[in-house]
Design a protein around this motif. Structure first.
Motif, PDB file in Angstrom:
ATOM      1  N   GLU A  70     -87.448  18.424 -70.669  1.00  0.00           N
ATOM      2  CA  GLU A  70     -87.269  19.684 -71.393  1.00  0.00           C
ATOM      3  C   GLU A  70     -88.580  20.417 -71.652  1.00  0.00           C
ATOM      4  N   THR A  71     -89.687  19.700 -71.627  1.00  0.00           N
ATOM      5  CA  THR A  71     -90.971  20.345 -71.922  1.00  0.00           C
ATOM      6  C   THR A  71     -91.305  21.449 -70.927  1.00  0.00           C
ATOM      7  N   ILE A  72     -90.736  21.393 -69.740  1.00  0.00           N
ATOM      8  CA  ILE A  72     -91.080  22.384 -68.723  1.00  0.00           C
ATOM      9  C   ILE A  72     -90.609  23.780 -69.098  1.00  0.00           C
ATOM     10  N   GLY A  76     -93.873  28.618 -72.753  1.00  0.00           N
ATOM     11  CA  GLY A  76     -94.015  30.055 -72.921  1.00  0.00           C
ATOM     12  C   GLY A  76     -93.358  30.842 -71.805  1.00  0.00           C
ATOM     13  N   LEU A  77     -94.061  31.866 -71.333  1.00  0.00           N
ATOM     14  CA  LEU A  77     -93.524  32.746 -70.299  1.00  0.00           C
ATOM     15  C   LEU A  77     -93.256  31.983 -69.017  1.00  0.00           C
ATOM     16  N   LEU A  78     -94.146  31.061 -68.647  1.00  0.00           N
ATOM     17  CA  LEU A  78     -93.942  30.284 -67.420  1.00  0.00           C
ATOM     18  C   LEU A  78     -92.649  29.485 -67.495  1.00  0.00           C
ATOM     19  N   ARG A  84     -85.268  30.730 -65.436  1.00  0.00           N
ATOM     20  CA  ARG A  84     -84.499  31.826 -64.848  1.00  0.00           C
ATOM     21  C   ARG A  84     -84.390  31.724 -63.333  1.00  0.00           C
ATOM     22  N   ASP A  85     -85.502  31.393 -62.673  1.00  0.00           N
ATOM     23  CA  ASP A  85     -85.544  31.460 -61.218  1.00  0.00           C
ATOM     24  C   ASP A  85     -85.195  30.148 -60.515  1.00  0.00           C
ATOM     25  N   PHE A  86     -85.358  29.014 -61.223  1.00  0.00           N
ATOM     26  CA  PHE A  86     -85.141  27.722 -60.566  1.00  0.00           C
ATOM     27  C   PHE A  86     -84.106  26.855 -61.286  1.00  0.00           C
ATOM     28  N   ASP A  87     -83.814  27.146 -62.536  1.00  0.00           N
ATOM     29  CA  ASP A  87     -82.766  26.466 -63.307  1.00  0.00           C
ATOM     30  C   ASP A  87     -82.795  24.950 -63.121  1.00  0.00           C
ATOM     31  N   PRO A  88     -83.897  24.281 -63.514  1.00  0.00           N
ATOM     32  CA  PRO A  88     -83.949  22.819 -63.346  1.00  0.00           C
ATOM     33  C   PRO A  88     -82.917  22.115 -64.209  1.00  0.00           C
TER      34      PRO A  88
END
Length: 201
Positions: A70-72, A76-78, A84-88
């Motif tokens: 979950e830390t990923i 912040g913005l990253l 949004r773009d990779f939905d791990p």
């Protein structure tokens, strides 16, 4: 799954094309391409650095979802962009991963590929850490082609060993053994030694 899978596919293709030459130049990464059997794959890879997911992703021929802590998404913005773009598939360390297993199975059964670093922690010395036996059960349950992948050359580089300790010189990052594929039509190959053979080097 959250968001539009079509967006995830486009983002994966865009960043793969952008980063692949950069990783070859900056990290001297030489990795075997992960085969595309025409259906979803379940990739098991060893874990040495923070960049492993990027390197495995660059070796894939098509979009793949990663299991991550979950830390990923708290970066912040990253973290928001990654979500949004990779939905791990998010996993909370220190707790049982029933929800994580369900999410993996849902995505694979929906036709998407998933990659997992079953050691759970980065290896300090480059040797493969113990792998939970439940990983083999999950590989059998998902019904996808199993791909074993091994990275070498990156330990003690990202992150560095500790405060004030410089990382090792940039190594040759590579996959050492050929990818191994085990399909759901090969029941005799689904014993634990076959699934984990690449992790013991």
């Amino acid at each position: 799954m959250t968001g539009d899978p079509r967006r995830h596919v486009r983002a994966f293709a865009f960043f793969s094309a952008l980063l692949r030459p950069a990783m070859r130049l900056l990290l001297r990464f030489r990795g075997e391409r992960i085969p595309d059997p025409g259906g979803p794959v379940f990739v098991l890879c060893n874990h040495n650095t923070d960049l492993d997911c990027i390197l495995v992703g660059l070796s894939a021929r098509r979009q793949i979802y990663f299991v991550a802590t979950e830390t990923i998404v708290r970066m912040g913005l990253l973290g928001k962009l990654v979500k949004r773009d990779f939905d791990p598939i998010l996993h909370r360390k220190g707790v049982q991963g029933a929800a994580t297993v369900r999410a993996i199975l849902e995505r694979i059964r929906a036709g998407f590929s998933v990659a997992l670093f079953p050691e759970g922690n980065r290896s300090f010395n480059g040797q493969t850490c113990p792998i939970p036996p439940a990983t083999g059960k999950l590989a059998r349950m998902c019904g996808a082609t199993l791909i074993t992948y091994r990275l070498t050359g990156g330990h003690l580089t990202s992150p560095p060993p500790g405060p004030g300790v410089p990382p090792r010189a940039p190594p040759l990052w590579r996959s050492t053994e050929p990818c191994r594929s085990i399909t759901r039509f090969e029941p005799a190959a689904w014993c634990s030694p076959s699934i984990f053979w690449v992790r013991t080097a």
